[in-house]
Design a protein around this motif. Structure first.
Motif, PDB file in Angstrom:
ATOM      1  N   GLU A   8      39.738  31.851  45.309  1.00 60.02           N
ATOM      2  CA  GLU A   8      39.892  32.542  44.063  1.00 60.02           C
ATOM      3  C   GLU A   8      39.178  34.038  44.098  1.00 60.02           C
ATOM      4  OE1 GLU A   8      40.769  29.253  40.757  1.00 60.02           O
ATOM      5  OE2 GLU A   8      38.790  29.938  40.976  1.00 60.02           O
ATOM      6  N   SER A   9      38.158  33.998  44.729  1.00 58.58           N
ATOM      7  CA  SER A   9      37.239  35.068  44.623  1.00 58.58           C
ATOM      8  C   SER A   9      37.754  36.022  45.774  1.00 58.58           C
ATOM      9  CB  SER A   9      35.877  34.873  44.888  1.00 58.58           C
ATOM     10  OG  SER A   9      35.178  33.816  44.095  1.00 58.58           O
ATOM     11  N   LEU A  10      38.120  35.584  46.931  1.00 57.37           N
ATOM     12  CA  LEU A  10      38.566  36.329  47.974  1.00 57.37           C
ATOM     13  C   LEU A  10      39.897  36.933  47.623  1.00 57.37           C
ATOM     14  CD1 LEU A  10      37.305  34.404  50.987  1.00 57.37           C
ATOM     15  CD2 LEU A  10      36.650  36.737  50.390  1.00 57.37           C
ATOM     16  N   ALA A  11      40.716  36.148  47.074  1.00 58.72           N
ATOM     17  CA  ALA A  11      42.321  36.459  46.496  1.00 58.72           C
ATOM     18  C   ALA A  11      42.151  37.749  45.529  1.00 58.72           C
ATOM     19  CB  ALA A  11      42.763  35.392  46.014  1.00 58.72           C
ATOM     20  N   ALA A  12      41.072  37.648  44.802  1.00 57.56           N
ATOM     21  CA  ALA A  12      40.978  38.804  43.750  1.00 57.56           C
ATOM     22  C   ALA A  12      40.507  40.177  44.767  1.00 57.56           C
ATOM     23  CB  ALA A  12      40.180  38.511  42.791  1.00 57.56           C
ATOM     24  N   MET A  27      44.026  45.052  60.126  1.00 54.31           N
ATOM     25  CA  MET A  27      45.024  44.183  59.934  1.00 54.31           C
ATOM     26  C   MET A  27      44.952  44.109  58.282  1.00 54.31           C
ATOM     27  SD  MET A  27      43.958  40.616  61.086  1.00 54.31           S
ATOM     28  CE  MET A  27      43.742  40.970  63.003  1.00 54.31           C
ATOM     29  N   PRO A  28      45.934  43.649  57.688  1.00 55.15           N
ATOM     30  CA  PRO A  28      45.962  43.490  56.491  1.00 55.15           C
ATOM     31  C   PRO A  28      44.726  42.460  56.058  1.00 55.15           C
ATOM     32  CG  PRO A  28      48.196  43.357  57.028  1.00 55.15           C
ATOM     33  CD  PRO A  28      47.431  43.474  58.234  1.00 55.15           C
ATOM     34  N   PRO A  29      43.916  42.681  54.879  1.00 56.89           N
ATOM     35  CA  PRO A  29      42.991  41.845  54.343  1.00 56.89           C
ATOM     36  C   PRO A  29      43.269  40.278  54.405  1.00 56.89           C
ATOM     37  CG  PRO A  29      43.064  43.834  53.138  1.00 56.89           C
ATOM     38  CD  PRO A  29      44.281  43.903  53.838  1.00 56.89           C
ATOM     39  N   ARG A  30      44.267  40.030  53.808  1.00 53.92           N
ATOM     40  CA  ARG A  30      44.762  38.627  53.654  1.00 53.92           C
ATOM     41  C   ARG A  30      45.005  37.896  54.989  1.00 53.92           C
ATOM     42  NH1 ARG A  30      46.084  36.438  49.274  1.00 53.92           N
ATOM     43  NH2 ARG A  30      46.786  38.389  48.212  1.00 53.92           N
ATOM     44  N   GLU A  31      45.642  38.660  56.114  1.00 55.71           N
ATOM     45  CA  GLU A  31      45.761  38.176  57.355  1.00 55.71           C
ATOM     46  C   GLU A  31      44.404  37.885  58.036  1.00 55.71           C
ATOM     47  OE1 GLU A  31      48.136  40.278  61.341  1.00 55.71           O
ATOM     48  OE2 GLU A  31      49.023  40.360  59.334  1.00 55.71           O
ATOM     49  N   PHE A  33      41.557  37.574  56.609  1.00 58.99           N
ATOM     50  CA  PHE A  33      40.932  36.407  56.302  1.00 58.99           C
ATOM     51  C   PHE A  33      41.577  35.172  56.672  1.00 58.99           C
ATOM     52  CE2 PHE A  33      40.955  32.973  53.123  1.00 58.99           C
ATOM     53  CZ  PHE A  33      39.267  32.805  53.222  1.00 58.99           C
ATOM     54  N   GLN A  34      42.795  35.143  56.686  1.00 55.31           N
ATOM     55  CA  GLN A  34      43.374  33.820  57.201  1.00 55.31           C
ATOM     56  C   GLN A  34      43.101  33.552  58.770  1.00 55.31           C
ATOM     57  OE1 GLN A  34      47.397  34.486  55.924  1.00 55.31           O
ATOM     58  NE2 GLN A  34      47.351  33.439  54.069  1.00 55.31           N
ATOM     59  N   ALA A  35      43.007  34.583  59.438  1.00 56.19           N
ATOM     60  CA  ALA A  35      42.711  34.633  60.931  1.00 56.19           C
ATOM     61  C   ALA A  35      41.428  34.126  61.276  1.00 56.19           C
ATOM     62  CB  ALA A  35      43.119  35.826  61.686  1.00 56.19           C
ATOM     63  N   GLY A  38      37.984  30.278  59.411  1.00 54.67           N
ATOM     64  CA  GLY A  38      37.421  29.001  60.136  1.00 54.67           C
ATOM     65  C   GLY A  38      36.424  29.524  60.949  1.00 54.67           C
ATOM     66  N   PHE A  39      36.674  30.579  61.767  1.00 56.44           N
ATOM     67  CA  PHE A  39      35.800  31.118  62.705  1.00 56.44           C
ATOM     68  C   PHE A  39      34.246  31.436  61.945  1.00 56.44           C
ATOM     69  CE2 PHE A  39      33.895  34.760  64.936  1.00 56.44           C
ATOM     70  CZ  PHE A  39      33.255  34.353  66.113  1.00 56.44           C
ATOM     71  N   VAL A  40      34.263  32.115  60.966  1.00 58.43           N
ATOM     72  CA  VAL A  40      33.180  32.489  60.290  1.00 58.43           C
ATOM     73  C   VAL A  40      32.459  31.247  59.655  1.00 58.43           C
ATOM     74  CG1 VAL A  40      32.326  33.635  57.986  1.00 58.43           C
ATOM     75  CG2 VAL A  40      33.824  34.738  59.490  1.00 58.43           C
ATOM     76  N   TRP A  41      33.344  30.214  58.994  1.00 53.82           N
ATOM     77  CA  TRP A  41      32.610  29.141  58.558  1.00 53.82           C
ATOM     78  C   TRP A  41      31.837  28.224  59.594  1.00 53.82           C
ATOM     79  CZ3 TRP A  41      32.936  23.860  58.484  1.00 53.82           C
ATOM     80  CH2 TRP A  41      32.555  23.184  57.452  1.00 53.82           C
TER      81      TRP A  41
END
Length: 192
Positions: A8-12, A27-31, A33-35, A38-41
């Motif tokens: 929710e926080s990242l979507a906002a 690249m678009p921020p949503r893309e 984040f999705q890409a 997992g790597f960051v986590w």
């Protein structure tokens, strides 16, 4: 104060950034984040960040990424830039952890044991043991090991990310594997 989930926080935050001039972004921020979520986590996890703090620190990494993205110079790969941010956030976390007053304990899950499913508990225990062994490696060897063995990155990209020559990266990987095998054999001997 309303507590929100990481998503929710990242979507906002993404909605805010999408309103800005996105032409300068890689690249678009949503893309993005999705890409890379997992790597960051996983990067944070293998940098000894407690599991209970992974979502918060992942959010912190992406906030930094989105804030500094317009300044990103594509002289290196985006992955190596994100990895560097993740490493610095994890280092700050470990530094702050030394000054915490709370007592950290392993949380024991409350579940009923099913005699037909002992393998799940064994797998969880093995995974925790392996993560603990990786955490005992020094930072340089751990980074190379995690990026190559767990993230499945080619060694040339691993060397670029950690900023060392390719032969040095290979040497660190070999040493990390050797140390992990030694630690594993010692822990197996102590169990017997």
């Amino acid at each position: 104060m309303k507590v929100t989930s990481l998503a929710e926080s990242l979507a906002a935050g993404l909605r805010r950034f999408e309103k800005d001039d996105a032409a300068t972004l890689v690249m678009p921020p949503r893309e993005l984040f999705q890409a890379y979520a997992g790597f960051v986590w996983r990067t944070l996890k293998y940098q000894s960040v407690a599991e209970r703090d992974l979502d918060d620190l992942s959010q912190e990494v992406f906030l930094i990424i989105f804030k500094k993205l317009p300044e990103f110079e594509p002289h290196g790969s985006l992955r190596s830039w994100i990895y560097g941010i993740s490493i610095r956030v994890a280092a700050g976390y470990r530094k702050r952890a030394r000054h915490r007053m709370e007592v950290l304990v392993d949380e024991t899950p409350e579940f009923r044991t099913d005699p037909s499913a002992p393998n799940e508990a064994d797998r969880l225990s093995d995974k925790r043991q392996f993560t603990a062994l990786i955490a005992r490696l020094d930072e340089e060897k751990r980074a190379v090991f995690v990026l190559h063995t767990i993230e499945n990155l080619p060694m040339a990209e691993v060397a670029e990310i950690v900023g060392v020559p390719l032969k040095t990266a290979h040497s660190r990987l070999a040493t990390a594997r050797k140390q992990l095998l030694e630690m594993l054999s010692k822990s197996n001997r102590s169990v017997k």
